[in-house]
Motif scaffolding. Structure first.
Motif, PDB file in Angstrom:
ATOM      1  N   LEU A 451     -24.590   9.615 -25.912  1.00 27.12           N
ATOM      2  CA  LEU A 451     -24.243   9.947 -27.292  1.00 27.12           C
ATOM      3  C   LEU A 451     -25.086   9.173 -28.293  1.00 27.12           C
ATOM      4  N   LEU A 452     -25.351   9.806 -29.414  1.00 25.92           N
ATOM      5  CA  LEU A 452     -25.986   9.165 -30.559  1.00 25.92           C
ATOM      6  C   LEU A 452     -25.128   9.440 -31.780  1.00 25.92           C
ATOM      7  N   GLY A 453     -24.424   8.404 -32.229  1.00 24.24           N
ATOM      8  CA  GLY A 453     -23.585   8.562 -33.409  1.00 24.24           C
ATOM      9  C   GLY A 453     -24.386   8.446 -34.685  1.00 24.24           C
ATOM     10  N   THR A 454     -23.921   9.131 -35.722  1.00 25.71           N
ATOM     11  CA  THR A 454     -24.527   9.004 -37.047  1.00 25.71           C
ATOM     12  C   THR A 454     -23.497   8.413 -38.016  1.00 25.71           C
ATOM     13  N   THR A 455     -22.352   9.065 -38.158  1.00 28.29           N
ATOM     14  CA  THR A 455     -21.237   8.441 -38.876  1.00 28.29           C
ATOM     15  C   THR A 455     -20.509   7.472 -37.957  1.00 28.29           C
ATOM     16  N   THR A 456     -20.215   7.904 -36.740  1.00 27.49           N
ATOM     17  CA  THR A 456     -19.705   7.015 -35.700  1.00 27.49           C
ATOM     18  C   THR A 456     -20.801   6.030 -35.318  1.00 27.49           C
ATOM     19  N   ASN A 457     -20.421   4.859 -34.786  1.00 27.32           N
ATOM     20  CA  ASN A 457     -21.421   3.864 -34.391  1.00 27.32           C
ATOM     21  C   ASN A 457     -22.479   4.484 -33.485  1.00 27.32           C
ATOM     22  N   ARG A 458     -23.663   3.940 -33.508  1.00 30.75           N
ATOM     23  CA  ARG A 458     -24.827   4.590 -32.916  1.00 30.75           C
ATOM     24  C   ARG A 458     -24.692   4.835 -31.410  1.00 30.75           C
ATOM     25  N   GLY A 517     -14.391  12.323 -37.275  1.00 35.51           N
ATOM     26  CA  GLY A 517     -13.332  13.262 -36.938  1.00 35.51           C
ATOM     27  C   GLY A 517     -13.840  14.641 -36.574  1.00 35.51           C
ATOM     28  N   THR A 518     -15.139  14.762 -36.329  1.00 37.06           N
ATOM     29  CA  THR A 518     -15.724  16.055 -36.004  1.00 37.06           C
ATOM     30  C   THR A 518     -15.852  16.230 -34.488  1.00 37.06           C
ATOM     31  N   GLU A 519     -16.163  17.463 -34.086  1.00 43.08           N
ATOM     32  CA  GLU A 519     -16.375  17.769 -32.680  1.00 43.08           C
ATOM     33  C   GLU A 519     -17.733  18.446 -32.497  1.00 43.08           C
ATOM     34  N   THR A 520     -18.342  18.182 -31.381  1.00 39.31           N
ATOM     35  CA  THR A 520     -19.533  18.903 -30.954  1.00 39.31           C
ATOM     36  C   THR A 520     -19.181  19.680 -29.701  1.00 39.31           C
ATOM     37  N   ILE A 521     -19.382  20.986 -29.714  1.00 41.93           N
ATOM     38  CA  ILE A 521     -19.037  21.838 -28.574  1.00 41.93           C
ATOM     39  C   ILE A 521     -20.292  22.529 -28.059  1.00 41.93           C
ATOM     40  N   LEU A 522     -20.531  22.362 -26.774  1.00 37.08           N
ATOM     41  CA  LEU A 522     -21.676  22.984 -26.120  1.00 37.08           C
ATOM     42  C   LEU A 522     -21.178  23.827 -24.958  1.00 37.08           C
ATOM     43  N   ASP A 523     -21.545  25.091 -24.936  1.00 43.14           N
ATOM     44  CA  ASP A 523     -21.133  25.999 -23.867  1.00 43.14           C
ATOM     45  C   ASP A 523     -22.304  26.317 -22.945  1.00 43.14           C
ATOM     46  N   ASP A 524     -21.954  26.676 -21.701  1.00 47.45           N
ATOM     47  CA  ASP A 524     -22.948  27.077 -20.693  1.00 47.45           C
ATOM     48  C   ASP A 524     -24.051  26.023 -20.541  1.00 47.45           C
ATOM     49  N   VAL A 525     -23.617  24.824 -20.207  1.00 50.35           N
ATOM     50  CA  VAL A 525     -24.531  23.685 -20.080  1.00 50.35           C
ATOM     51  C   VAL A 525     -25.092  23.625 -18.655  1.00 50.35           C
ATOM     52  N   THR A 526     -26.363  23.366 -18.547  1.00 51.61           N
ATOM     53  CA  THR A 526     -27.015  23.240 -17.240  1.00 51.61           C
ATOM     54  C   THR A 526     -26.571  21.959 -16.555  1.00 51.61           C
ATOM     55  N   PRO A 527     -26.148  22.020 -15.279  1.00 53.99           N
ATOM     56  CA  PRO A 527     -25.730  20.807 -14.569  1.00 53.99           C
ATOM     57  C   PRO A 527     -26.928  19.983 -14.115  1.00 53.99           C
ATOM     58  N   ASN A 528     -26.634  18.811 -13.526  1.00 56.86           N
ATOM     59  CA  ASN A 528     -27.639  17.926 -12.923  1.00 56.86           C
ATOM     60  C   ASN A 528     -28.710  17.499 -13.920  1.00 56.86           C
ATOM     61  N   GLN A 529     -28.245  17.018 -15.070  1.00 55.84           N
ATOM     62  CA  GLN A 529     -29.148  16.527 -16.097  1.00 55.84           C
ATOM     63  C   GLN A 529     -28.456  15.434 -16.895  1.00 55.84           C
ATOM     64  N   ARG A 530     -29.251  14.651 -17.617  1.00 56.62           N
ATOM     65  CA  ARG A 530     -28.718  13.744 -18.630  1.00 56.62           C
ATOM     66  C   ARG A 530     -28.815  14.460 -19.967  1.00 56.62           C
ATOM     67  N   LEU A 531     -27.679  14.698 -20.582  1.00 53.21           N
ATOM     68  CA  LEU A 531     -27.584  15.465 -21.813  1.00 53.21           C
ATOM     69  C   LEU A 531     -27.412  14.518 -22.998  1.00 53.21           C
ATOM     70  N   ASP A 532     -28.309  14.590 -23.960  1.00 55.19           N
ATOM     71  CA  ASP A 532     -28.197  13.803 -25.192  1.00 55.19           C
ATOM     72  C   ASP A 532     -27.470  14.624 -26.242  1.00 55.19           C
ATOM     73  N   VAL A 533     -26.427  14.046 -26.841  1.00 54.93           N
ATOM     74  CA  VAL A 533     -25.632  14.739 -27.851  1.00 54.93           C
ATOM     75  C   VAL A 533     -25.589  13.881 -29.106  1.00 54.93           C
ATOM     76  N   THR A 534     -26.005  14.468 -30.238  1.00 58.84           N
ATOM     77  CA  THR A 534     -26.040  13.761 -31.520  1.00 58.84           C
ATOM     78  C   THR A 534     -24.915  14.258 -32.412  1.00 58.84           C
ATOM     79  N   GLU A 535     -24.256  13.322 -33.076  1.00 61.85           N
ATOM     80  CA  GLU A 535     -23.184  13.653 -34.007  1.00 61.85           C
ATOM     81  C   GLU A 535     -23.762  14.336 -35.249  1.00 61.85           C
ATOM     82  N   THR A 536     -23.163  15.470 -35.624  1.00 56.14           N
ATOM     83  CA  THR A 536     -23.614  16.190 -36.819  1.00 56.14           C
ATOM     84  C   THR A 536     -22.412  16.493 -37.696  1.00 56.14           C
ATOM     85  N   PRO A 537     -21.994  15.525 -38.523  1.00 52.09           N
ATOM     86  CA  PRO A 537     -20.812  15.724 -39.393  1.00 52.09           C
ATOM     87  C   PRO A 537     -21.020  16.868 -40.362  1.00 52.09           C
TER      88      PRO A 537
END
Length: 537
Positions: A451-458, A517-537
């Motif tokens: 995870l990479l937070g923007t409003t939430t801690n980094r 207080g936001t959510e990030t939703i990703l559908d149909d994600v490819t398995p067997n990987q390291r997924l980077d997710v950035t907060e987008t308020p």
């Protein structure tokens, strides 16, 4: 016999039937590769000066901290370890299965009585800083600020977290980071094995990496706790990080976060704290029901109590507290089968076989060479329990290779070789460490989330990640922690086993960011990987 509520029994049965269809047979083998990986250092020589007082001696023998984090930002998890009367070490991950020791060049080779450590981005600049606890004869703790390249400057005094000892008692153990007021920066809690001049303290981050001590005004009454393992975790499921502190001599405590900057004591209602001599701590959703359960290590049946320093040590073993969903717990230790761990210290929940549920490992062992006891607690075997998926756990330490008999203290998990299964690092007091490489855990598919937070801690500490492999199927949940397992801290990269091989896609990955207080939703994600997710308020 523990009576389990009927609703819980039915829920456990339903969970077992649900998971049975997803479980695949994958028996990992853990191999100690500390020497070939380049992390086979000596913690300390075990020779203690005669001038060291009782109490301080015990802290020397309890020491053994470590933390996993990407200090130089190259995508590979590095390793920081503390030592006694020897320079602390920082091992840079080369990315080829080996590490290079760079403590001196990085500026973190402090040589003192270092005990535990905590990792977090205290100043919000996107890199990992290091907080180090110490014991007497040192009189303070240390905060190393990362410049973004993996080089550090010590600045604890100026930033208000040196814990300078007002007298000669300084028996600090562990620390943890977390954003208890959800203002987007990391606060700090410290613990110490002392009640004189207590250093079980809460520090609020001003927003710039400088801190104010706010323990009393936050409603935390911790002066009677022999603190070992502090932690922020939302055990009440209301979005606010609660405060958990495992303590010796029956002094563990749990405080609910009110959401207004203060806490209220939840221990009388929560039915926790019966473990007698709480030391290590693991928090995780063991039964995949959407709330955090709590495991506490302790001392199990060592014969008659041993009288030391006018205190009797209990012998009733570990505790596993199942969460009912609102921060109220019931004791599920015996049903689960995790009471006997000998003399327990560090512990962690992790999915060692990628079958979709959390397993449990712990260290143990204690040495008091200055006391002529008949019993030898220095040869206890480590424990590793596999989650069976039906509410119980099966001890598989000797079968899978996690069977070290050193005086284990710190215990952490990280995928150091990035092959899709979690490896284990163990510190041994007055001995050499163990790096258990997981061979075969990745026979099942997996997903890792950074995870990479923007409003939430980094670093996303306090955020929750939910993974659902199939629409309508079981949802796994992880909460990113800022420590501690006992003087040690897991990697913040969240790991999920997918329960089978050949998964074509993951139905949904959902991240709940606490500060925005936001959510990030990703559908149909490819398995067997390291997924980077950035907060987008």
């Amino acid at each position: 016999m523990v009576r389990r509520p009927a609703s819980i029994l039915m829920g456990t049965l339903f969970l077992a039937l649900t998971l049975a269809s997803h479980r695949a047979t994958a028996q990992p083998e853990f191999v100690d590769v500390a020497s070939e990986a380049g992390v086979d250092w000596l913690h300390w020589d075990g020779i203690m000066p005669d001038s060291i007082r009782p109490g301080d001696r015990e802290v020397w023998r309890m020491a053994g901290g470590a933390g996993a984090g990407d200090f130089d930002g190259d995508g590979w998890t590095d390793l920081f370890v503390t030592r006694v009367n020897q320079p602390n070490l920082l091992f840079r991950n080369r990315g080829d299965g080996t590490f290079h020791q760079v403590g001196h060049a990085a500026g973190v080779d402090l040589s003192t009585i270092s005990t535990g450590c905590a990792l977090g981005d205290v100043d919000g600049d996107g890199d990992v800083d290091i907080y180090v606890m110490t014991g007497t004869p040192d009189t303070r703790s240390y905060l190393f600020i990362n410049d973004g390249t993996g080089r550090f400057t010590e600045d604890a005094v100026a930033r208000g977290v040196s814990l300078y000892a007002k007298d000669s008692t300084h028996r600090c153990t562990s620390a943890a980071f977390g954003d208890y007021d959800l203002d987007g920066d990391l606060d700090l809690v410290t613990a110490a094995w002392q009640i004189t001049d207590s250093k079980n303290l809460l520090f609020r981050n001003r927003g710039d990496g400088h801190f104010d001590e706010v323990t009393g005004e936050a409603g935390l009454h911790l002066t009677s706790t022999y603190g070992f393992s502090p932690r922020f975790a939302d055990v009440t499921n209301d979005g606010w990080p609660d405060f958990l502190l495992v303590g010796d001599y029956g002094s563990s405590c749990l405080y609910k976060n009110r959401g207004d900057g203060t806490f209220t004591n939840l221990r009388p209602l929560a039915q926790i704290g019966t473990e007698q001599n709480g030391m290590g701590s693991a928090v995780g959703d063991v039964d995949n029901d959407g709330d955090l359960d709590w495991f506490v290590t302790s001392i199990f049946d060592l014969g008659s109590p041993v009288h030391v320093n006018h205190e009797y040590w209990g012998k009733t073993g570990n505790r596993l507290w199942r969460n009912t969903g609102h921060g109220l717990f019931y004791d599920d230790t015996d049903f689960c089968g995790v009471r006997n761990g000998d003399w327990g210290w560090g512990a962690a929940f992790f999915d060692c076989d990628n079958d979709g549920d959390l397993d449990l490992g712990m260290t143990n062992g204690m040495s008091f060479p200055w006391v002529p006891w008949e019993a030898d607690f220095n040869t206890d075997r480590m424990r590793m329990w596999e989650n069976t998926g039906n509410g119980t756990m099966s001890e598989i330490g000797e079968l899978c290779g996690i069977d070290d008999r050193g005086t284990g203290k710190g215990f952490l998990t990280f995928d150091y070789d990035r092959d899709g299964d979690l490896d284990v690092f163990v510190t041994n007091n007055a001995g050499t460490p163990v790096l258990y490489r997981n061979d075969g855990g990745n026979a099942n598919d997996w997903l890792q989330v950074r995870l990479l937070g923007t409003t939430t801690n980094r670093l996303g500490i306090g955020a929750r990640v939910y993974v659902q492999v199939e629409d309508g199927g079981t949802t796994q949940m992880r909460e990113v922690s800022g420590g501690t397992n006992f003087m040690s801290q897991d990697d913040v990269v969240q790991h999920f086993g997918l329960g089978a091989s050949g998964v074509s896609s993951i139905h949904r990955v959902r991240v709940v960011w606490p500060a925005s207080g936001t959510e990030t939703i990703l559908d149909d994600v490819t398995p067997n990987q390291r997924l980077d997710v950035t907060e987008t308020p």
